[in-house]
Design a protein around this motif. Structure first.
Motif, PDB file in Angstrom:
ATOM      1  N   ARG A   1       2.647   8.667   2.910  1.00 45.50           N
ATOM      2  CA  ARG A   1       2.185   8.524   1.528  1.00 45.50           C
ATOM      3  C   ARG A   1       3.083   7.560   0.771  1.00 45.50           C
ATOM      4  NH1 ARG A   1       2.961  11.430  -3.403  1.00 45.50           N
ATOM      5  NH2 ARG A   1       1.111  11.277  -4.753  1.00 45.50           N
ATOM      6  N   LEU A   2       2.470   6.723  -0.047  1.00 38.90           N
ATOM      7  CA  LEU A   2       3.203   5.768  -0.877  1.00 38.90           C
ATOM      8  C   LEU A   2       3.042   6.179  -2.334  1.00 38.90           C
ATOM      9  CD1 LEU A   2       2.146   2.411   0.849  1.00 38.90           C
ATOM     10  CD2 LEU A   2       4.201   3.770   1.263  1.00 38.90           C
ATOM     11  N   ALA A   3       3.904   7.046  -2.786  1.00 39.80           N
ATOM     12  CA  ALA A   3       3.843   7.501  -4.174  1.00 39.80           C
ATOM     13  C   ALA A   3       4.237   6.358  -5.099  1.00 39.80           C
ATOM     14  CB  ALA A   3       4.768   8.701  -4.377  1.00 39.80           C
TER      15      ALA A   3
ATOM     16  N   ALA B   1      -4.331  -2.806  -0.679  1.00 34.27           N
ATOM     17  CA  ALA B   1      -5.495  -2.053  -0.209  1.00 34.27           C
ATOM     18  C   ALA B   1      -6.638  -3.001   0.153  1.00 34.27           C
ATOM     19  CB  ALA B   1      -5.945  -1.054  -1.275  1.00 34.27           C
ATOM     20  N   GLY B   2      -6.783  -4.064  -0.624  1.00 31.49           N
ATOM     21  CA  GLY B   2      -7.816  -5.055  -0.329  1.00 31.49           C
ATOM     22  C   GLY B   2      -7.579  -5.772   0.984  1.00 31.49           C
TER      23      GLY B   2
ATOM     24  N   ARG C   1      -4.160   2.407   2.210  1.00 34.46           N
ATOM     25  CA  ARG C   1      -5.459   3.074   2.039  1.00 34.46           C
ATOM     26  C   ARG C   1      -5.371   3.982   0.814  1.00 34.46           C
ATOM     27  NH1 ARG C   1      -5.287   5.475   6.386  1.00 34.46           N
ATOM     28  NH2 ARG C   1      -6.332   3.900   7.668  1.00 34.46           N
ATOM     29  N   TRP C   2      -6.424   3.988   0.010  1.00 37.43           N
ATOM     30  CA  TRP C   2      -6.440   4.847  -1.170  1.00 37.43           C
ATOM     31  C   TRP C   2      -7.481   5.941  -1.009  1.00 37.43           C
ATOM     32  CZ3 TRP C   2      -9.869   6.434  -4.964  1.00 37.43           C
ATOM     33  CH2 TRP C   2      -9.292   7.071  -6.074  1.00 37.43           C
ATOM     34  N   GLU C   3      -7.093   7.180  -1.294  1.00 31.51           N
ATOM     35  CA  GLU C   3      -8.012   8.309  -1.291  1.00 31.51           C
ATOM     36  C   GLU C   3      -7.843   9.074  -2.592  1.00 31.51           C
ATOM     37  OE1 GLU C   3      -7.261  10.590   2.183  1.00 31.51           O
ATOM     38  OE2 GLU C   3      -7.869   8.998   3.584  1.00 31.51           O
TER      39      GLU C   3
ATOM     40  N   THR D   1      -1.735   5.624   0.948  1.00 35.41           N
ATOM     41  CA  THR D   1      -0.971   5.859   2.171  1.00 35.41           C
ATOM     42  C   THR D   1      -0.897   4.551   2.949  1.00 35.41           C
ATOM     43  OG1 THR D   1      -2.983   6.543   3.350  1.00 35.41           O
ATOM     44  CG2 THR D   1      -1.620   8.291   2.383  1.00 35.41           C
ATOM     45  N   LEU D   2       0.128   4.417   3.766  1.00 35.13           N
ATOM     46  CA  LEU D   2       0.308   3.217   4.585  1.00 35.13           C
ATOM     47  C   LEU D   2      -0.712   3.238   5.722  1.00 35.13           C
ATOM     48  CD1 LEU D   2       2.050   0.678   5.008  1.00 35.13           C
ATOM     49  CD2 LEU D   2       3.533   2.052   6.485  1.00 35.13           C
TER      50      LEU D   2
END
Length: 324
Positions: free
Chosen positions: A41-43, A66-67, A72-74, A80-81
């Motif tokens: 996770r990338l806080a 992310a693009g 990745r975004w959820e 998260t990486l």
């Protein structure tokens, strides 16, 4: 008609801001150095603390990554990486360019093709590229920071001498022969082990590729990253800075001269041999291999380009397969 009006009303996609691109690069570096792994996770607050910035630009830079498929975004877990840290160097090369970065590349490309004179002005560049003066000045500052251009008296800007022509190229190799082995021998040389591992992965992949699909641009990227790692590892700040400044000239479009795939693959093997010695902390052996590598490269460019194997330094014989 209505559909056409709706399309015209849609906002145009803006190019990313240069500060967000810079921060995206820093995030990738922080992830690589911090030992993050795919799925971690990338806080936003953690990344902001690592990069010493606020959360707002971090959010924009994470969207950029992310693009590119790097993160990745959820909705529930946030960012998260999405890649292994070894792929951070490759991911950085694929990031989009800000408007001023694109313009700076266009200026360099036209300069390399001799479509621009030694001296230029912001007004003339603004007209040539149909860009506003503010963007042109930002592009010129980027080029100035890379030591490609310098401010001249009045409103003019002067391009620095580039590695154009056989004489300049030979002088470049002579300069590197003086400094790069010395960089490896400076007491306290620091090898970036994570970057070394990523470079090894990329170079071994290139060696495994057939000649018909060999990517010369990827070779150039790995070559510059490899020699940049040497410059950054030098414990003597003056040697490291001198090499870093010179390396920027090699990034200029047209700086890489045509060399056949045989030599490019051979050069890659030489990089790996140097890397083997650096990872074993055999710095004197690495420096000796660096001298040989640079001498072989100098013998191939540009006089011997596309002629097959280089002259063997010990015997003076050439590769008999080529009948030379």
């Amino acid at each position: 008609m209505l559909a056409a009006k709706v399309r015209n009303m849609q906002p145009t996609r803006q190019r990313p801001r240069s500060n967000h691109l810079d921060l995206a690069q820093r995030i990738l570096e922080a992830v690589r150095r911090g030992g993050f792994r795919a799925g971690d996770r990338l806080a936003e607050q953690q990344i902001a603390s690592l990069c010493n910035v606020s959360r707002t630009p971090v959010r924009a830079s994470l969207r950029l990554l992310a693009g590119q498929g790097v993160v990745r975004w959820e909705k529930d877990s946030g960012y998260t990486l999405a890649i292994d840290p070894a792929g951070a160097i490759e991911a950085a090369a694929d990031l989009p360019s800000a408007e001023e970065d694109r313009l700076a590349e266009s200026i360099l490309r036209d300069r390399a093709a001799r479509r621009l004179d030694d001296t230029v002005t912001a007004s003339a560049l603004s007209q040539r590229y149909t860009s506003d003066r503010r963007t042109v000045l930002k592009a010129l500052r980027i080029l100035e920071g890379g030591n490609w251009i310098e401010k001249a008296p009045g409103q003019s800007w002067l391009f620095r001498p580039a590695q154009a022509g056989p004489e300049a190229l030979a002088e470049s190799y002579d300069y590197r022969l003086l400094l790069e082995p010395a960089a490896l021998l400076t007491p306290g040389f620091r090898l970036d082990e994570a970057q070394a591992a990523a470079l090894r992965f990329g170079m071994e992949a290139q060696l495994a590729s057939p000649e018909v699909t060999f990517d010369a641009r990827e070779f150039q990227r790995l070559d510059i990253e490899f020699h940049g790692m040497v410059a950054r590892g030098a414990a003597n700040r003056f040697v490291g800075q001198a090499l870093a400044d010179h390396l920027r000239l090699r990034r200029m479009p047209g700086a890489m001269h045509a060399v056949n795939v045989f030599r490019l693959k051979q050069s890659t093997r030489e990089h790996l041999a140097i890397l083997d010695q650096l990872e074993s902390r055999q710095f004197e052996a690495a420096a000796d291999l660096m001298r040989l590598h640079l001498r072989l490269s100098r013998s191939q460019r540009p006089q011997a380009a596309s002629r097959g194997a280089p002259v063997l330094p010990a015997t003076g014989r050439t590769d008999e397969r080529n009948g030379r």
